[in-house]
Design an enzyme around this catalytic site. Sequence first.
Site, PDB file in Angstrom:
ATOM      1  N   HIS A 136       1.158  -0.859   0.102  1.00 56.13           N
ATOM      2  CA  HIS A 136       0.251  -0.508  -0.028  1.00 56.13           C
ATOM      3  C   HIS A 136       0.996   1.177   0.043  1.00 56.13           C
ATOM      4  O   HIS A 136       0.821   2.121  -0.474  1.00 56.13           O
ATOM      5  CB  HIS A 136      -0.700  -0.200   1.448  1.00 56.13           C
ATOM      6  CG  HIS A 136      -1.485   1.245   1.738  1.00 56.13           C
ATOM      7  ND1 HIS A 136      -2.865   0.748   1.114  1.00 56.13           N
ATOM      8  CD2 HIS A 136      -2.050   2.466   1.714  1.00 56.13           C
ATOM      9  CE1 HIS A 136      -3.959   2.618   1.556  1.00 56.13           C
ATOM     10  NE2 HIS A 136      -3.065   3.290   2.049  1.00 56.13           N
ATOM     11  N   GLU A 137       1.910   1.532   0.795  1.00 53.39           N
ATOM     12  CA  GLU A 137       2.490   2.654   0.940  1.00 53.39           C
ATOM     13  C   GLU A 137       2.984   2.549  -0.513  1.00 53.39           C
ATOM     14  O   GLU A 137       3.693   3.728  -0.573  1.00 53.39           O
ATOM     15  CB  GLU A 137       3.647   2.291   2.108  1.00 53.39           C
ATOM     16  CG  GLU A 137       2.929   2.078   3.783  1.00 53.39           C
ATOM     17  CD  GLU A 137       1.248   3.733   3.529  1.00 53.39           C
ATOM     18  OE1 GLU A 137       2.157   4.717   3.609  1.00 53.39           O
ATOM     19  OE2 GLU A 137       0.646   3.133   4.157  1.00 53.39           O
TER      20      GLU A 137
END
Length: 209
Positions: free
Chosen positions: A170-171
Site C-alpha cells: 500500500h505505502e
Amino acid sequence: MAQQETGEQVNDGFVVDTEDCEARELAHRERGTARPITVVGNPVLHRECKDVTEFDDKLAALIDDMFASQKAAEGVGLAANQIGVDLKVFVYDCPDDEGVRHTGVVVNPVLQELPAERRILDDSNEGCLSVPTAYASLARPDYAEVHGQDAQGNPIKVRGTGYFARCLQHETDHLYGYLYIDRLSKRERKDALRQMAEGTPRYETVPND
C-alpha cells in the site's frame, strides 16, 4: 495506511524491525510535528514521487514529522506525499497477522515481483488515511518484499506477511502515484468515494481547492 532508523541487519540482508519498536517510534514522534493529511484529488497523490538523493538532517526531520503525523491519524503506515511532500519515503508502525509489531522507514522503495508460487492472494478490507472513512475489499499477495534505503542511505530489505505485507504494498503504491482505490473496479471505487463523502475524518486533512 489506515488502521528508520532500522534495526540490525541479519545475514540475509533483511532489517530487524521488530525490536525496540515503542522506543524508536516514540523518539521519532517526540522530535516531529504532526501535519495534516492530503486526500484523494490532491495532485501530489496522483503522480510518482521524486527519488531521495540527499540523506541529511532535512530528511531526518521529515521522517520524524511522518511518524508524528501517522500517530496523530492513528495509521499504521504513511507515505511522504500523504503530508504533501514529493519524495519517495514511507514510514510504518504495523502489526503482522501474528500480532508482531514492525516499525521502520524505507526510502526509495521498490516492491519486488513475486514468483507465481509465492503469489497467494489475501482478499481483505483495506483503508487509507488519504481516503478517510472508506474501506473496500482488495486482493493482494500475503507476502511482500521491498528493497530500498534507510535514513542514512544504506541499502535495506524489508519483508512482511499478512496485514504487514498489505501495508508495505500500500505505502509503496503511494509513492508511485497509486491509491488503493485505483486498484478497485469502477463500481467499488465509486462506493469508496461515497463512503468518504459521507464520513467525517477523525484527523486534520488538507482541503482540495
